[in-house]
Write a protein that holds these residues in place. Structure first.
Motif, PDB file in Angstrom:
ATOM      1  N   LYS A  52      84.870  61.662  45.622  1.00 34.86           N
ATOM      2  CA  LYS A  52      83.642  60.855  45.561  1.00 34.86           C
ATOM      3  C   LYS A  52      83.930  59.499  44.929  1.00 34.86           C
ATOM      4  CE  LYS A  52      79.993  62.534  46.581  1.00 34.86           C
ATOM      5  NZ  LYS A  52      79.383  62.427  47.919  1.00 34.86           N
ATOM      6  N   LYS A 100      95.747  59.950  46.057  1.00 38.98           N
ATOM      7  CA  LYS A 100      95.098  60.027  47.376  1.00 38.98           C
ATOM      8  C   LYS A 100      95.295  61.424  47.964  1.00 38.98           C
ATOM      9  CE  LYS A 100      94.623  57.574  51.759  1.00 38.98           C
ATOM     10  NZ  LYS A 100      95.286  56.831  52.814  1.00 38.98           N
ATOM     11  N   PHE A 154      90.139  59.955  46.603  1.00 38.70           N
ATOM     12  CA  PHE A 154      89.384  58.872  47.239  1.00 38.70           C
ATOM     13  C   PHE A 154      88.658  59.324  48.504  1.00 38.70           C
ATOM     14  CE2 PHE A 154      93.205  56.928  45.248  1.00 38.70           C
ATOM     15  CZ  PHE A 154      92.544  56.422  44.138  1.00 38.70           C
ATOM     16  N   ARG A 155      87.385  59.045  48.544  1.00 40.76           N
ATOM     17  CA  ARG A 155      86.610  59.314  49.758  1.00 40.76           C
ATOM     18  C   ARG A 155      87.037  58.344  50.857  1.00 40.76           C
ATOM     19  NH1 ARG A 155      84.523  61.824  53.591  1.00 40.76           N
ATOM     20  NH2 ARG A 155      82.377  61.493  54.220  1.00 40.76           N
ATOM     21  N   ASN A 156      87.198  57.089  50.494  1.00 38.16           N
ATOM     22  CA  ASN A 156      87.680  56.092  51.460  1.00 38.16           C
ATOM     23  C   ASN A 156      88.244  54.875  50.718  1.00 38.16           C
ATOM     24  OD1 ASN A 156      85.446  54.688  50.568  1.00 38.16           O
ATOM     25  ND2 ASN A 156      84.467  54.514  52.544  1.00 38.16           N
ATOM     26  N   LEU A 157      88.796  53.967  51.499  1.00 37.20           N
ATOM     27  CA  LEU A 157      89.248  52.677  50.967  1.00 37.20           C
ATOM     28  C   LEU A 157      88.399  51.615  51.659  1.00 37.20           C
ATOM     29  CD1 LEU A 157      93.136  53.130  51.420  1.00 37.20           C
ATOM     30  CD2 LEU A 157      91.741  53.866  49.502  1.00 37.20           C
ATOM     31  N   LYS A 202      87.175  47.614  52.675  1.00 40.89           N
ATOM     32  CA  LYS A 202      87.785  46.301  52.917  1.00 40.89           C
ATOM     33  C   LYS A 202      86.800  45.155  52.745  1.00 40.89           C
ATOM     34  CE  LYS A 202      91.943  46.926  55.546  1.00 40.89           C
ATOM     35  NZ  LYS A 202      92.685  46.620  56.761  1.00 40.89           N
ATOM     36  N   ASN A 248      78.842  52.341  50.847  1.00 38.37           N
ATOM     37  CA  ASN A 248      79.347  53.520  50.129  1.00 38.37           C
ATOM     38  C   ASN A 248      78.348  54.013  49.086  1.00 38.37           C
ATOM     39  OD1 ASN A 248      81.774  54.038  51.389  1.00 38.37           O
ATOM     40  ND2 ASN A 248      82.962  52.736  50.034  1.00 38.37           N
ATOM     41  N   GLU A 255      78.077  58.109  49.663  1.00 36.63           N
ATOM     42  CA  GLU A 255      79.463  58.537  49.878  1.00 36.63           C
ATOM     43  C   GLU A 255      80.243  58.655  48.569  1.00 36.63           C
ATOM     44  OE1 GLU A 255      80.463  59.601  52.614  1.00 36.63           O
ATOM     45  OE2 GLU A 255      78.986  58.809  54.012  1.00 36.63           O
ATOM     46  N   ARG A 272      98.148  53.461  52.489  1.00 35.16           N
ATOM     47  CA  ARG A 272      97.071  53.688  53.452  1.00 35.16           C
ATOM     48  C   ARG A 272      97.433  54.805  54.429  1.00 35.16           C
ATOM     49  NH1 ARG A 272      96.509  48.714  55.568  1.00 35.16           N
ATOM     50  NH2 ARG A 272      95.401  47.915  53.792  1.00 35.16           N
ATOM     51  N   ARG A 274      78.280  55.702  60.976  1.00 31.37           N
ATOM     52  CA  ARG A 274      78.293  56.048  59.547  1.00 31.37           C
ATOM     53  C   ARG A 274      77.008  56.738  59.120  1.00 31.37           C
ATOM     54  NH1 ARG A 274      81.222  52.094  55.306  1.00 31.37           N
ATOM     55  NH2 ARG A 274      83.292  52.229  56.164  1.00 31.37           N
ATOM     56  N   SER A 327      77.951  61.529  54.519  1.00 29.28           N
ATOM     57  CA  SER A 327      77.580  62.659  53.648  1.00 29.28           C
ATOM     58  C   SER A 327      76.080  62.904  53.661  1.00 29.28           C
ATOM     59  CB  SER A 327      78.022  62.369  52.215  1.00 29.28           C
ATOM     60  OG  SER A 327      79.404  62.211  52.175  1.00 29.28           O
ATOM     61  N   GLU A 328      75.306  61.811  53.752  1.00 28.77           N
ATOM     62  CA  GLU A 328      73.844  61.960  53.816  1.00 28.77           C
ATOM     63  C   GLU A 328      73.350  61.541  55.198  1.00 28.77           C
ATOM     64  OE1 GLU A 328      72.296  59.761  50.483  1.00 28.77           O
ATOM     65  OE2 GLU A 328      73.245  61.103  49.036  1.00 28.77           O
ATOM     66  N   PHE A 379      85.338  59.203  58.008  1.00 26.98           N
ATOM     67  CA  PHE A 379      86.600  58.793  57.384  1.00 26.98           C
ATOM     68  C   PHE A 379      87.710  59.784  57.715  1.00 26.98           C
ATOM     69  CE2 PHE A 379      83.307  57.280  54.164  1.00 26.98           C
ATOM     70  CZ  PHE A 379      83.186  56.048  54.778  1.00 26.98           C
ATOM     71  N   THR A 383      89.020  50.919  60.944  1.00 29.88           N
ATOM     72  CA  THR A 383      88.594  50.315  59.676  1.00 29.88           C
ATOM     73  C   THR A 383      87.257  50.884  59.218  1.00 29.88           C
ATOM     74  OG1 THR A 383      89.732  48.283  60.266  1.00 29.88           O
ATOM     75  CG2 THR A 383      88.114  48.117  58.521  1.00 29.88           C
ATOM     76  N   GLY A 440      87.594  55.115  59.871  1.00 27.81           N
ATOM     77  CA  GLY A 440      88.768  55.769  59.289  1.00 27.81           C
ATOM     78  C   GLY A 440      88.770  55.647  57.771  1.00 27.81           C
ATOM     79  N   GLY A 441      88.128  54.587  57.270  1.00 29.93           N
ATOM     80  CA  GLY A 441      87.967  54.408  55.820  1.00 29.93           C
ATOM     81  C   GLY A 441      89.285  54.427  55.043  1.00 29.93           C
ATOM     82  N   GLY A 442      90.349  53.897  55.652  1.00 28.90           N
ATOM     83  CA  GLY A 442      91.630  53.855  54.946  1.00 28.90           C
ATOM     84  C   GLY A 442      92.372  55.172  54.984  1.00 28.90           C
ATOM     85  N   ASN A 443      91.825  56.172  55.697  1.00 27.74           N
ATOM     86  CA  ASN A 443      92.502  57.462  55.801  1.00 27.74           C
ATOM     87  C   ASN A 443      93.217  57.633  57.135  1.00 27.74           C
ATOM     88  OD1 ASN A 443      91.554  58.257  53.280  1.00 27.74           O
ATOM     89  ND2 ASN A 443      89.613  58.969  54.138  1.00 27.74           N
ATOM     90  N   ALA A 446      95.388  55.270  59.393  1.00 28.84           N
ATOM     91  CA  ALA A 446      96.010  53.958  59.631  1.00 28.84           C
ATOM     92  C   ALA A 446      96.462  53.846  61.079  1.00 28.84           C
ATOM     93  CB  ALA A 446      97.193  53.788  58.694  1.00 28.84           C
TER      94      ALA A 446
END
Lengths: 395, 298
Positions: free
Chosen positions: A188, A235, A240-243, A245, A253, A258, A393, B128, B133-134, B156, B234, B237-240, B242
């Motif tokens: 989270k 990670k 982490f739920r996400n990264l 940008k 978020n 999230e 990443r 999204r 989640s919600e 993600f 982006t 995927g939320g950085g998960n 690549a």
């Protein structure tokens, strides 16, 4: 031609120009437009390029105080590569009187001869800026010269839900374990999707004495690898739920539920609070991430006839009006918050706005006294940071 | 004489047009690709280059995690392209052969163009609020008791990236298929049925072979732009997850131009190889069909 001899350094600008030569005919209309634009540089108007957060909603106070018109062009200055392209290949200095960047980014531009040395005696508000700011590692090149003025700065941390996490509210201090290493926030939490994530990892390891890192904001290849290894471990642990940008992603978020804690910009918390959510921006006991926006005069502008006007405009940014406006608008700390408070009181601002200005003075006395790491836009070994970020990443 | 002069003038105009287009093509397409190739073999140094031949950029790119990113990208693109083909094939066939011209057909064709006018980010971000989640799916799962806790892998994750890629590239697959099916003479289909072939046999031995160029075009138009898509990875995927497009962004942001050029050159090479394989398959197919027709004529 000598540039092309084997082993001789070849400037990126000349390569880009050589490559562009073949397509010059296609670019003819824009070249013509460019020359017309240069020919019509209007006195009485300041043309400024800078990050979107630099801009005010209304420039009428600037116009009233300086007698100049503001022509502001927004540019994503966080994208350092694009910014360097704009300055080096697209000759931004020909089109702008003032260029704003993240402090630190201007240093290579100074080396490239793109920035004019400042005559600070022409800036009446400059002398009163704290030496710790003027001589911060992101601003000062160590050459006893001044190249850029600090526009505003902040001590960054993370946003969190105090009620949901059962945590204290600021100014009571928290620490970075809540974001990086906490069972309650597992899955989270969210963090930057760029090099800053690795720098935070480096700061955490240095602060906890878990690794030898000289400057987490400017790590060597082996140091950044150590920081990346730690962040990859977190990670993989599912922290982490996400990264994120972008700024919008930070907001999303929080708003979409999230995350419970998120490394983010202070205006994001301000924004989410405005939507009725109980979010706070942490004051930390272990460290903060300091950053600054700097503004410089391009070398081309120094030769222009409106140089006096450029200095007048630059001095206004160091004055009380801008500091006070920005504190209310973004929650950022201007170079001269003392003048900001004076201005707000003299102008008869309401109590809540004056409190917002005062909060930034308190911030300097609290957050900036804690251990801090100044981050510039571009570490020396950017390639190593980039490669390690891609590894993080991908993990 | 005047006709001859007209013909000569026509040839002159045609040659001038071909010459102009060739020059523009060389300048606008070939030169940038060649520039990529050249830059990929130059050494980068700070904000500049060193004019010396170097394969360092390729060595930097061909490391384990980048290869993993390239392979993941190819896997996801291949999977989504296949899904698109499976979804678009019956839809395009119905649109071309099952639906009579009228308002419904016109409306559907217009709707297929609409995604091209929408911002890629705007049409992707809506997922999204559905998968979060919600989001709608998790609210439904919680209210029906199927899953009291939010299902985190909906967003993600590779799942959400696949889902986010399907919508935007659906028209790219449908259009070539639709055109290809529309060009098939209805008499050929009727003849197949008259000769006793069932629907599946007609589809397999008449429709698919004749639509093969459209299928190939659909695969190309869908897969190649998808290789460069950084919106879905982006935003969803939320950085998960690549993908290669993000690698380009990162390399350019880090001013590693030789690295970005090397990665792009490898991608161009991969696309050329895929194109050559597709061309060989089509050529072999056409040769074997040519043989059948030759036998029939004999």
């Amino acid at each position: 031609m000598t540039d092309h001899k084997k082993g001789r350094p070849l400037r990126r600008r000349s390569v880009l120009k050589a490559l562009a030569a073949g397509t010059a005919a296609l670019a003819a209309p824009s070249l013509i437009h460019h020359s017309i634009r240069r020919a019509h540089a209007a006195p009485g108007t300041i043309r400024m390029m800078g990050g979107p957060t630099v801009a005010l909603k209304d420039w009428s106070q600037f116009e009233k105080d300086t007698g100049l018109k503001m022509e502001f062009t927004s540019f994503n200055v966080d994208d350092v590569g694009a910014l360097y392209n704009e300055i080096l290949a697209n000759d931004a200095g020909e089109r702008f009187d003032l260029i704003n960047t993240l402090a630190g980014v201007q240093k290579p531009m100074v080396k490239q001869g793109q920035v004019a040395q400042l005559d600070t005696s022409r800036l009446k508000n400059y002398a009163g800026i704290a030496d710790s700011v003027k001589r911060s590692p992101v601003l000062y090149a160590g050459d006893d010269k001044d190249w850029a003025v600090p526009l505003y700065y902040n001590a960054d941390s993370f946003g969190y839900y105090p009620e949901k996490l059962g945590l204290a509210r600021p100014p009571e201090a928290l620490n970075w374990d809540i974001l990086l290493n906490n069972e309650k926030t597992l899955g989270k939490a969210s963090i930057d999707g760029d090099n800053i994530a690795l720098m935070i990892g480096g700061m955490y390891l240095k602060d906890r004495k878990l690794a030898e890192i000289a400057d987490p904001a400017n790590m060597t290849a082996s140091e950044v690898k150590t920081a990346a290894d730690y962040m990859i471990e977190r990670k993989k642990a599912g922290q982490f739920r996400n990264l994120w940008k972008t700024y919008d992603e930070q907001i999303a978020n929080f708003v979409n539920g999230e995350v419970l804690v998120q490394r983010c910009w202070e205006p994001a918390v301000k924004d989410v609070k405005g939507r009725g959510q109980d979010v706070e921006y942490a004051t930390c006991s272990d460290f903060h991430i300091n950053w600054m926006h700097a503004t410089s005069i391009p070398v081309q502008a120094a030769a222009r006839e409106n140089l006096e006007e450029i200095y007048r405009a630059l001095d206004w940014f160091l004055g009380g009006s801008y500091a006070a406006e920005l504190a209310v608008l973004r929650g950022y700390t201007g170079s001269r918050m003392d003048l900001g408070l004076e201005y707000a009181k003299a102008a008869g601002w309401p109590a809540d706005k004056i409190a917002a200005v005062e909060a930034n003075i308190t911030k300097v006395k609290t957050k900036f006294l804690n251990p801090n790491f100044w981050i510039g836009g571009a570490p020396d070994d950017l390639a190593a940071h980039d490669a390690e970020m891609a590894r993080f990443r991908n993990a | 004489m005047s006709a001859m002069r007209k013909g000569q003038a026509g040839t002159g105009v045609e040659q001038a047009a071909i010459g102009t287009i060739t020059v523009l093509w060389v300048l606008g397409v070939l030169l940038p690709i060649l520039s990529l190739l050249v830059i990929s073999f130059i050494q980068g140094k700070g904000l500049g280059f060193v004019w010396a031949f170097s394969t360092k950029a390729y060595a930097d790119i061909l490391v384990d995690f980048r290869i993993e990113i390239v392979l993941r990208t190819l896997r996801i693109v291949a999977a989504v392209t296949l899904i698109e083909l499976l979804l678009a094939f019956p839809f395009a066939l119905w649109l071309a052969k099952g639906l009579k011209p009228g308002w419904l057909k016109s409306t559907l064709l217009i709707l297929l163009v609409v995604p091209f006018f929408l911002s890629p980010a705007a049409r992707t971000i809506v997922w999204r609020s559905i998968l979060g989640s919600e989001g709608l799916v998790n609210i439904f799962l919680a209210q029906t008791g199927i899953s009291p806790e939010p299902v985190s892998w909906l967003l993600f994750s590779e799942f959400s990236v696949h889902l986010g890629l399907i919508g935007p590239y659906f028209p790219s697959m449908v259009w070539p298929l639709f055109i290809s099916f529309s060009l098939i003479d209805d008499e050929l289909i009727k003849a197949s049925r008259d000769l006793g072939a069932d629907a599946f046999t007609t589809l397999r031995h008449v429709v698919v072979p004749l639509a093969l160029p459209g299928i190939a075009a659909g695969l190309v138009f869908t897969a190649i732009p998808m290789l460069g898509d950084n919106v879905a990875s982006t935003l969803l995927g939320g950085g998960n997850v690549a993908l290669i497009a993000e690698s380009f962004d990162d390399l350019i942001r880090a001013m590693n131009y030789p690295g970005a050029a090397a990665l792009a050159s490898l991608l161009v090479l991969a696309m050329l190889l895929a194109f050559l394989v597709a061309r060989l398959v089509l050529a072999r197919r056409q040769a074997s069909e040519g043989g059948i027709f030759a036998e029939m004529q004999a």
